[in-house]
Design a protein around this motif. Structure first.
Motif, short mmCIF file in Angstrom:
data_model
loop_
_atom_site.label_atom_id
_atom_site.label_comp_id
_atom_site.label_asym_id
_atom_site.label_seq_id
_atom_site.Cartn_x
_atom_site.Cartn_y
_atom_site.Cartn_z
N LEU A 148 -7.45 -7.52 11.21
CA LEU A 148 -6.67 -6.14 11.38
C LEU A 148 -5.23 -6.06 10.72
O LEU A 148 -5.18 -5.25 10.23
CB LEU A 148 -6.35 -5.93 13.10
CG LEU A 148 -7.56 -5.67 13.71
CD1 LEU A 148 -7.32 -5.54 15.30
CD2 LEU A 148 -8.33 -4.16 13.10
N VAL A 149 -4.55 -7.09 10.75
CA VAL A 149 -3.34 -7.55 9.83
C VAL A 149 -3.77 -7.45 8.32
O VAL A 149 -2.89 -6.73 7.65
CB VAL A 149 -2.78 -8.60 10.25
CG1 VAL A 149 -1.68 -9.22 9.08
CG2 VAL A 149 -2.13 -8.63 11.59
N GLN A 150 -4.87 -8.00 7.96
CA GLN A 150 -5.31 -7.84 6.59
C GLN A 150 -5.65 -6.34 6.19
O GLN A 150 -5.08 -5.93 5.33
CB GLN A 150 -6.45 -8.69 6.18
CG GLN A 150 -6.92 -8.79 4.75
CD GLN A 150 -8.14 -9.63 4.48
OE1 GLN A 150 -8.86 -10.04 5.50
NE2 GLN A 150 -8.22 -10.08 3.42
N ALA A 151 -6.39 -5.68 7.04
CA ALA A 151 -6.83 -4.19 6.98
C ALA A 151 -5.38 -3.47 6.77
O ALA A 151 -5.26 -2.58 5.91
CB ALA A 151 -7.76 -3.79 7.85
N ALA A 152 -4.60 -3.83 7.71
CA ALA A 152 -3.22 -2.86 7.50
C ALA A 152 -2.44 -3.09 6.17
O ALA A 152 -1.94 -2.18 5.77
CB ALA A 152 -2.53 -3.27 8.97
#
Length: 189
Positions: A148-152
């Motif tokens: 999720l952090v990478q996608a954000a």
């Protein structure tokens, strides 16, 4: 895909891999609940390029299962009516069309004895792994959060790039407007 553990059975070996969790948001009465449910990949192949099989009654079968573990908050509800209720739910096959296939790469019939044994092996592999690696749910949740952090971060980079393009476009349009005004001022004079 690299695996985190091996579970050996008389029929063959299953490989267990920790997958990113799936967080569910639910409302329980007047409370909002966030329930990250850990997931495992269980396969007869230690590497997808080299298919592995288990043998049941002399026939080869391939396993490619994705299982989710009920969150601890839901566990008491599931065990309320049936103390032996399975906490593992089938989610989807791993990289394949079906969870269980035969040596000809065809889906194993739901009514077959082999499918019942394959399903039992997958559940037992998940249970064994849970005992051997009790922190696996936290690892699964961490993998989800990292994703999720990478996608954000990708969204932020995309928005930043779009913002810079819009600022450059606005600057070019301001320059054109200034040139247009200068030409108009020179034309009027």
């Amino acid at each position: 895909m690299t695996y985190d553990a091996e579970c050996t059975f008389p029929e063959g070996t299953l490989y267990v891999t920790i997958l990113p969790a799936v967080t569910k948001h639910e409302r329980w009465g007047d409370r909002e609940m966030t329930l990250p449910e850990g997931r495992l990949g269980i396969s007869s192949s230690c590497h997808e390029d080299y298919p592995g099989f288990v043998k049941i009654r002399g026939r080869r079968y391939r396993v490619a299962s994705r299982r989710g573990r009920a969150h601890a908050a839901r566990e008491s509800l599931l065990r309320c009516d049936d103390p032996d209720a399975s906490l593992w739910t089938y989610q989807s096959p791993l990289h394949r069309r079906w969870e269980f296939t035969n040596g000809l790469d065809q889906e194993v019939s739901r009514e077959s004895v082999a499918r019942g044994r394959l399903d039992a092996m997958v559940r037992e592999a998940a249970d064994r792994f849970e005992v051997e690696c009790p922190e696996w749910v936290r690892i699964s949740e961490r993998l989800e959060l990292e994703h999720l952090v990478q996608a954000a971060s990708v969204e932020v980079a995309t928005a930043t790039r779009a913002l810079h393009q819009a600022e450059n476009y606005a600057a070019r349009m301001r320059d054109r407007l200034a040139e247009c005004r200068d030409r108009l001022a020179n034309y009027v004079d």
